[in-house]
Scaffold this motif. Structure first.
Motif, PDB file in Angstrom:
ATOM      1  N   GLU A 108      -0.632  -8.771   3.848  1.00 20.94           N
ATOM      2  CA  GLU A 108      -0.680 -10.234   3.764  1.00 20.94           C
ATOM      3  C   GLU A 108       0.105 -10.753   2.554  1.00 20.94           C
ATOM      4  N   VAL A 109      -0.129 -10.148   1.407  1.00 17.24           N
ATOM      5  CA  VAL A 109       0.551 -10.582   0.179  1.00 17.24           C
ATOM      6  C   VAL A 109       2.057 -10.343   0.277  1.00 17.24           C
ATOM      7  N   LEU A 110       2.447  -9.183   0.774  1.00 18.45           N
ATOM      8  CA  LEU A 110       3.875  -8.868   0.868  1.00 18.45           C
ATOM      9  C   LEU A 110       4.580  -9.729   1.910  1.00 18.45           C
ATOM     10  N   GLU A 111       3.949  -9.965   3.035  1.00 16.85           N
ATOM     11  CA  GLU A 111       4.573 -10.809   4.051  1.00 16.85           C
ATOM     12  C   GLU A 111       4.700 -12.255   3.569  1.00 16.85           C
ATOM     13  N   ALA A 112       3.758 -12.710   2.754  1.00 16.33           N
ATOM     14  CA  ALA A 112       3.860 -14.053   2.167  1.00 16.33           C
ATOM     15  C   ALA A 112       5.056 -14.151   1.226  1.00 16.33           C
ATOM     16  N   ARG A 113       5.514 -13.004   0.724  1.00 18.90           N
ATOM     17  CA  ARG A 113       6.690 -12.959  -0.158  1.00 18.90           C
ATOM     18  C   ARG A 113       7.933 -12.489   0.589  1.00 18.90           C
ATOM     19  N   GLN A 114       7.920 -12.669   1.887  1.00 16.21           N
ATOM     20  CA  GLN A 114       9.078 -12.409   2.742  1.00 16.21           C
ATOM     21  C   GLN A 114       9.457 -10.943   2.884  1.00 16.21           C
ATOM     22  N   TYR A 115       8.474 -10.052   2.840  1.00 18.88           N
ATOM     23  CA  TYR A 115       8.706  -8.653   3.164  1.00 18.88           C
ATOM     24  C   TYR A 115       8.308  -8.425   4.609  1.00 18.88           C
ATOM     25  N   ASP A 160      16.370  -9.287   9.835  1.00 16.27           N
ATOM     26  CA  ASP A 160      17.098  -8.178   9.243  1.00 16.27           C
ATOM     27  C   ASP A 160      17.338  -8.369   7.749  1.00 16.27           C
ATOM     28  N   CYS A 161      17.274  -9.610   7.262  1.00 15.70           N
ATOM     29  CA  CYS A 161      17.486  -9.890   5.842  1.00 15.70           C
ATOM     30  C   CYS A 161      16.235  -9.631   5.023  1.00 15.70           C
ATOM     31  N   LEU A 162      15.089  -9.529   5.674  1.00 17.21           N
ATOM     32  CA  LEU A 162      13.849  -9.305   4.942  1.00 17.21           C
ATOM     33  C   LEU A 162      13.834  -7.905   4.359  1.00 17.21           C
ATOM     34  N   LYS A 163      13.294  -7.806   3.163  1.00 13.48           N
ATOM     35  CA  LYS A 163      13.095  -6.490   2.567  1.00 13.48           C
ATOM     36  C   LYS A 163      11.969  -5.824   3.338  1.00 13.48           C
ATOM     37  N   LYS A 164      12.105  -4.523   3.564  1.00 16.83           N
ATOM     38  CA  LYS A 164      11.130  -3.798   4.380  1.00 16.83           C
ATOM     39  C   LYS A 164      10.343  -2.808   3.529  1.00 16.83           C
ATOM     40  N   ILE A 165       9.034  -2.816   3.752  1.00 15.01           N
ATOM     41  CA  ILE A 165       8.118  -1.928   3.027  1.00 15.01           C
ATOM     42  C   ILE A 165       7.325  -1.119   4.043  1.00 15.01           C
ATOM     43  N   LEU A 166       7.318   0.191   3.872  1.00 17.49           N
ATOM     44  CA  LEU A 166       6.438   1.064   4.645  1.00 17.49           C
ATOM     45  C   LEU A 166       5.220   1.332   3.770  1.00 17.49           C
ATOM     46  N   ILE A 167       4.033   0.951   4.256  1.00 17.67           N
ATOM     47  CA  ILE A 167       2.785   1.142   3.518  1.00 17.67           C
ATOM     48  C   ILE A 167       1.981   2.222   4.229  1.00 17.67           C
ATOM     49  N   THR A 186      10.109   6.792   8.829  1.00 22.70           N
ATOM     50  CA  THR A 186      11.003   6.290   7.781  1.00 22.70           C
ATOM     51  C   THR A 186      12.416   6.110   8.326  1.00 22.70           C
ATOM     52  N   GLN A 187      12.896   7.060   9.086  1.00 21.15           N
ATOM     53  CA  GLN A 187      14.243   6.945   9.646  1.00 21.15           C
ATOM     54  C   GLN A 187      14.326   5.810  10.670  1.00 21.15           C
ATOM     55  N   ASP A 188      13.278   5.616  11.466  1.00 26.57           N
ATOM     56  CA  ASP A 188      13.266   4.539  12.463  1.00 26.57           C
ATOM     57  C   ASP A 188      13.146   3.159  11.823  1.00 26.57           C
ATOM     58  N   PHE A 189      12.243   2.994  10.869  1.00 33.98           N
ATOM     59  CA  PHE A 189      11.972   1.694  10.251  1.00 33.98           C
ATOM     60  C   PHE A 189      12.974   1.358   9.143  1.00 33.98           C
ATOM     61  N   GLN A 190      13.503   2.361   8.487  1.00 34.38           N
ATOM     62  CA  GLN A 190      14.453   2.223   7.384  1.00 34.38           C
ATOM     63  C   GLN A 190      13.952   1.259   6.300  1.00 34.38           C
ATOM     64  N   PRO A 191      12.831   1.602   5.661  1.00 36.80           N
ATOM     65  CA  PRO A 191      12.288   0.709   4.628  1.00 36.80           C
ATOM     66  C   PRO A 191      13.141   0.708   3.375  1.00 36.80           C
ATOM     67  N   ASP A 192      12.994  -0.375   2.613  1.00 38.61           N
ATOM     68  CA  ASP A 192      13.641  -0.462   1.310  1.00 38.61           C
ATOM     69  C   ASP A 192      12.787   0.210   0.244  1.00 38.61           C
ATOM     70  N   VAL A 193      11.484   0.295   0.497  1.00 38.79           N
ATOM     71  CA  VAL A 193      10.534   0.954  -0.408  1.00 38.79           C
ATOM     72  C   VAL A 193       9.392   1.518   0.436  1.00 38.79           C
ATOM     73  N   LEU A 212       7.949  -3.411  -6.842  1.00 40.51           N
ATOM     74  CA  LEU A 212       8.488  -3.340  -5.484  1.00 40.51           C
ATOM     75  C   LEU A 212       9.791  -4.124  -5.366  1.00 40.51           C
ATOM     76  N   GLU A 213       9.812  -5.307  -5.963  1.00 37.30           N
ATOM     77  CA  GLU A 213      11.009  -6.145  -5.909  1.00 37.30           C
ATOM     78  C   GLU A 213      12.193  -5.446  -6.586  1.00 37.30           C
ATOM     79  N   LYS A 214      11.962  -4.901  -7.765  1.00 41.62           N
ATOM     80  CA  LYS A 214      13.033  -4.197  -8.480  1.00 41.62           C
ATOM     81  C   LYS A 214      13.557  -3.012  -7.672  1.00 41.62           C
ATOM     82  N   LEU A 215      12.635  -2.215  -7.132  1.00 42.19           N
ATOM     83  CA  LEU A 215      13.033  -1.035  -6.375  1.00 42.19           C
ATOM     84  C   LEU A 215      13.772  -1.410  -5.095  1.00 42.19           C
ATOM     85  N   ALA A 216      13.282  -2.418  -4.383  1.00 39.97           N
ATOM     86  CA  ALA A 216      13.917  -2.845  -3.128  1.00 39.97           C
ATOM     87  C   ALA A 216      15.334  -3.358  -3.373  1.00 39.97           C
ATOM     88  N   LEU A 217      15.497  -4.166  -4.400  1.00 39.66           N
ATOM     89  CA  LEU A 217      16.825  -4.700  -4.703  1.00 39.66           C
ATOM     90  C   LEU A 217      17.781  -3.601  -5.150  1.00 39.66           C
TER      91      LEU A 217
END
Length: 134
Positions: free
Chosen positions: A23-30, A3-10, A45-52, A117-122
């Motif tokens: 692969e790249v994003l998951e290696a950076r803890q997304y 739950d602490c991981l930042k979430k990205i919908l691609i 989007t409502q189900d997954f609730q991404p940060d970006v 992505l990092e700036k927007l997620a935070l």
């Protein structure tokens, strides 16, 4: 911990690019959810609730601009940051009308994309919870 991981919908229809991004994003803890295409972007989007949300512009049936508009015009998802990327440059597309938070032209520098992505997620997490979380 998940739950602490930042979430990205691609949303990307190119399998090789979506696998690379994931692969790249998951290696950076997304935590990533990859879709090839979806008319149900609001439900997902409502189900997954991404940060970006990361959208390719060129998608079959409904392009990234249209998907972004659906997200941004919905009260429950309008604050989620959206990044659109495209092989078309900004000079060929009227990006000021896209309603996206960031537009990135392909080919893009992966580090620039990751930084955005990092700036927007935070920023989104801070706005959503009132607490700055890493």
């Amino acid at each position: 911990m998940k739950d602490c991981l930042k979430k990205i919908l691609i949303v990307e229809d190119d399998a090789a690019l979506s696998e690379l991004l994931q692969e790249v994003l998951e290696a950076r803890q997304y935590r990533c959810l990859v879709l090839r295409y979806t008319k149900e972007i609001l439900r997902v989007t409502q189900d997954f609730q991404p940060d970006v949300i990361l959208l390719d512009y060129m998608l079959p049936i409904m392009n990234g601009e249209e998907l972004c508009a659906r997200v941004k015009q919905n009260e429950s998802t309008c604050n989620i940051p959206v990044v659109i990327y495209s092989a078309f440059s900004e000079t060929l597309l009227p990006v000021e009308d896209f309603m996206c938070d960031v537009f990135i032209a392909k080919p893009f520098d992966l580090y620039i994309l990751l930084n955005q992505l990092e700036k927007l997620a935070l920023h989104y997490r801070r706005h959503k919870t009132g607490v700055f979380r890493l």
